[in-house]
Scaffold this motif. Structure first.
Motif, PDB file in Angstrom:
ATOM      1  N   LEU A 131       0.773  -1.219  -0.244  1.00 61.38           N
ATOM      2  CA  LEU A 131       0.122   0.050   0.122  1.00 61.38           C
ATOM      3  C   LEU A 131       0.997   1.261  -0.114  1.00 61.38           C
ATOM      4  O   LEU A 131       0.429   2.371  -0.363  1.00 61.38           O
ATOM      5  CB  LEU A 131      -0.840  -0.093   1.086  1.00 61.38           C
ATOM      6  CG  LEU A 131      -1.878  -1.100   1.285  1.00 61.38           C
ATOM      7  CD1 LEU A 131      -2.546  -0.944   2.797  1.00 61.38           C
ATOM      8  CD2 LEU A 131      -2.946  -1.314   0.314  1.00 61.38           C
ATOM      9  N   GLY A 132       2.004   1.019   0.524  1.00 58.68           N
ATOM     10  CA  GLY A 132       2.926   2.230   0.554  1.00 58.68           C
ATOM     11  C   GLY A 132       4.418   1.999   1.042  1.00 58.68           C
ATOM     12  O   GLY A 132       4.676   0.856   1.405  1.00 58.68           O
ATOM     13  N   PRO A 154       5.123   2.717  -9.389  1.00 63.90           N
ATOM     14  CA  PRO A 154       5.776   3.550  -8.308  1.00 63.90           C
ATOM     15  C   PRO A 154       4.727   4.450  -7.642  1.00 63.90           C
ATOM     16  O   PRO A 154       3.553   4.016  -7.598  1.00 63.90           O
ATOM     17  CB  PRO A 154       6.115   4.786  -9.440  1.00 63.90           C
ATOM     18  CG  PRO A 154       4.989   4.536 -10.596  1.00 63.90           C
ATOM     19  CD  PRO A 154       4.892   3.180 -10.668  1.00 63.90           C
ATOM     20  N   PRO A 155       5.065   5.105  -6.245  1.00 62.20           N
ATOM     21  CA  PRO A 155       4.211   5.650  -5.139  1.00 62.20           C
ATOM     22  C   PRO A 155       3.424   6.790  -6.413  1.00 62.20           C
ATOM     23  O   PRO A 155       4.089   7.502  -7.343  1.00 62.20           O
ATOM     24  CB  PRO A 155       5.245   6.239  -4.583  1.00 62.20           C
ATOM     25  CG  PRO A 155       6.460   5.908  -4.386  1.00 62.20           C
ATOM     26  CD  PRO A 155       6.551   5.101  -5.928  1.00 62.20           C
ATOM     27  N   THR A 156       2.139   6.821  -5.824  1.00 58.53           N
ATOM     28  CA  THR A 156       1.146   7.962  -6.850  1.00 58.53           C
ATOM     29  C   THR A 156       1.597   9.279  -5.876  1.00 58.53           C
ATOM     30  O   THR A 156       1.117  10.225  -6.499  1.00 58.53           O
ATOM     31  CB  THR A 156      -0.196   7.526  -6.571  1.00 58.53           C
ATOM     32  OG1 THR A 156      -0.423   7.050  -5.388  1.00 58.53           O
ATOM     33  CG2 THR A 156      -0.343   6.202  -7.316  1.00 58.53           C
ATOM     34  N   ASN A 157       2.051   9.311  -4.787  1.00 54.36           N
ATOM     35  CA  ASN A 157       2.084  10.718  -3.983  1.00 54.36           C
ATOM     36  C   ASN A 157       3.184  10.185  -2.775  1.00 54.36           C
ATOM     37  O   ASN A 157       3.021   9.288  -2.006  1.00 54.36           O
ATOM     38  CB  ASN A 157       0.610  10.933  -3.388  1.00 54.36           C
ATOM     39  CG  ASN A 157       0.560  12.257  -2.772  1.00 54.36           C
ATOM     40  OD1 ASN A 157       1.525  12.954  -2.713  1.00 54.36           O
ATOM     41  ND2 ASN A 157      -0.393  12.585  -2.250  1.00 54.36           N
ATOM     42  N   ALA A 173      -1.341   6.023   6.098  1.00 56.53           N
ATOM     43  CA  ALA A 173      -2.625   5.447   6.670  1.00 56.53           C
ATOM     44  C   ALA A 173      -3.724   6.518   6.256  1.00 56.53           C
ATOM     45  O   ALA A 173      -4.901   6.314   5.703  1.00 56.53           O
ATOM     46  CB  ALA A 173      -2.380   5.441   8.206  1.00 56.53           C
ATOM     47  N   GLU A 174      -3.337   7.920   6.491  1.00 54.74           N
ATOM     48  CA  GLU A 174      -4.348   8.949   6.271  1.00 54.74           C
ATOM     49  C   GLU A 174      -4.593   9.075   4.749  1.00 54.74           C
ATOM     50  O   GLU A 174      -5.789   9.060   4.250  1.00 54.74           O
ATOM     51  CB  GLU A 174      -3.613  10.365   6.432  1.00 54.74           C
ATOM     52  CG  GLU A 174      -3.970  10.728   7.969  1.00 54.74           C
ATOM     53  CD  GLU A 174      -3.134  12.048   8.266  1.00 54.74           C
ATOM     54  OE1 GLU A 174      -2.942  12.705   7.346  1.00 54.74           O
ATOM     55  OE2 GLU A 174      -2.653  11.906   9.612  1.00 54.74           O
ATOM     56  N   GLN A 175      -3.731   8.826   3.711  1.00 57.86           N
ATOM     57  CA  GLN A 175      -3.893   8.769   2.353  1.00 57.86           C
ATOM     58  C   GLN A 175      -4.671   7.465   2.019  1.00 57.86           C
ATOM     59  O   GLN A 175      -5.890   7.831   1.107  1.00 57.86           O
ATOM     60  CB  GLN A 175      -2.609   8.594   1.398  1.00 57.86           C
ATOM     61  CG  GLN A 175      -1.573   9.683   1.855  1.00 57.86           C
ATOM     62  CD  GLN A 175      -1.963  11.008   1.670  1.00 57.86           C
ATOM     63  OE1 GLN A 175      -2.593  11.655   0.507  1.00 57.86           O
ATOM     64  NE2 GLN A 175      -1.762  11.968   2.729  1.00 57.86           N
ATOM     65  N   ILE A 176      -4.641   6.487   2.700  1.00 58.65           N
ATOM     66  CA  ILE A 176      -5.237   5.247   2.228  1.00 58.65           C
ATOM     67  C   ILE A 176      -6.856   5.641   2.544  1.00 58.65           C
ATOM     68  O   ILE A 176      -7.785   5.231   2.023  1.00 58.65           O
ATOM     69  CB  ILE A 176      -4.786   4.114   3.106  1.00 58.65           C
ATOM     70  CG1 ILE A 176      -3.509   3.656   2.645  1.00 58.65           C
ATOM     71  CG2 ILE A 176      -5.776   2.826   2.982  1.00 58.65           C
ATOM     72  CD1 ILE A 176      -2.756   2.645   3.295  1.00 58.65           C
TER      73      ILE A 176
END
Ligand SMILES: [Zn+2]
Length: 186
Positions: A131-132, A154-157, A173-176
């Motif tokens: 997830l990250g 790649p990471p999206t952010n 966790a906040e982005q998810i």
């Protein structure tokens, strides 16, 4: 003359468990990877999750040496090491509701340089399960900071400069959470 001798005695047990380890089996994985300049790498790694012994056999095939650097590209190597050195096979940690899977240390004896983040305690077996990622970065005055990536390969952010690993993981966790909320609203 058959190959009976080879089949029984030239093949050997891949490794020896640490003293006191009661596990008899190994988790065995293989590596097949293209390298730069037409090279190729094939390997086998055995891991015991009980005593953390890691045993690696590697063969690199390609031009004899890099024409620029002179580094040898072809050859074989083997090593016996520990899960903490490769990261893989080390226990996952739970932070901010996510599981952290350690990577190798940047320098010998240091803590892991990066962690893959998953929703599951299980060791990720494919990039899609990740997830990250959070990674150590050197700050301007040599201090330690953390970079967080939401998404993987790649990471999206990505955001840099977190003061702690926990803060970096919390951001992922906040982005998810935000993404899940937006998807639910869409
Ligand atoms: Zn063992």
């Amino acid at each position: 003359m058959t190959n009976i001798h080879r089949e029984y005695f030239d093949w050997q047990s891949i490794g020896v468990h640490a003293p006191g380890c009661r596990e008899t089996l190994w988790e065995v994985r293989t590596l097949h990877r293209k390298r730069y300049k037409g090279g190729y790498e094939a390997g086998m790694r055995a891991l015991c999750r009980s005593c953390s012994v890691v045993r690696e056999l590697l063969a690199s095939i390609g031009p004899e040496a890099d024409p620029d650097s002179g580094d040898r590209l072809s050859g074989t190597s083997e090593r016996t090491t520990a899960a903490a050195v490769v990261g893989y096979g080390s226990p996952a940690e739970r932070v901010a509701g996510l599981w952290l899977h350690p990577g190798p240390p940047l320098l010998h004896g240091e803590p892991p340089g990066a962690y893959l983040l998953t929703a599951d305690r299980r060791t990720p077996g494919a990039p899609a399960e990740v997830l990250g990622i959070v990674a150590r970065q050197r700050g301007r005055r040599g201090g330690l900071l953390w970079t967080a990536g939401y998404g993987y390969h790649p990471p999206t952010n990505t955001t840099h400069g977190f003061k702690s690993r926990t803060a970096a993981v919390r951001w992922v966790a906040e982005q998810i959470h935000q993404n899940a909320t937006e998807e639910a609203q869409a």
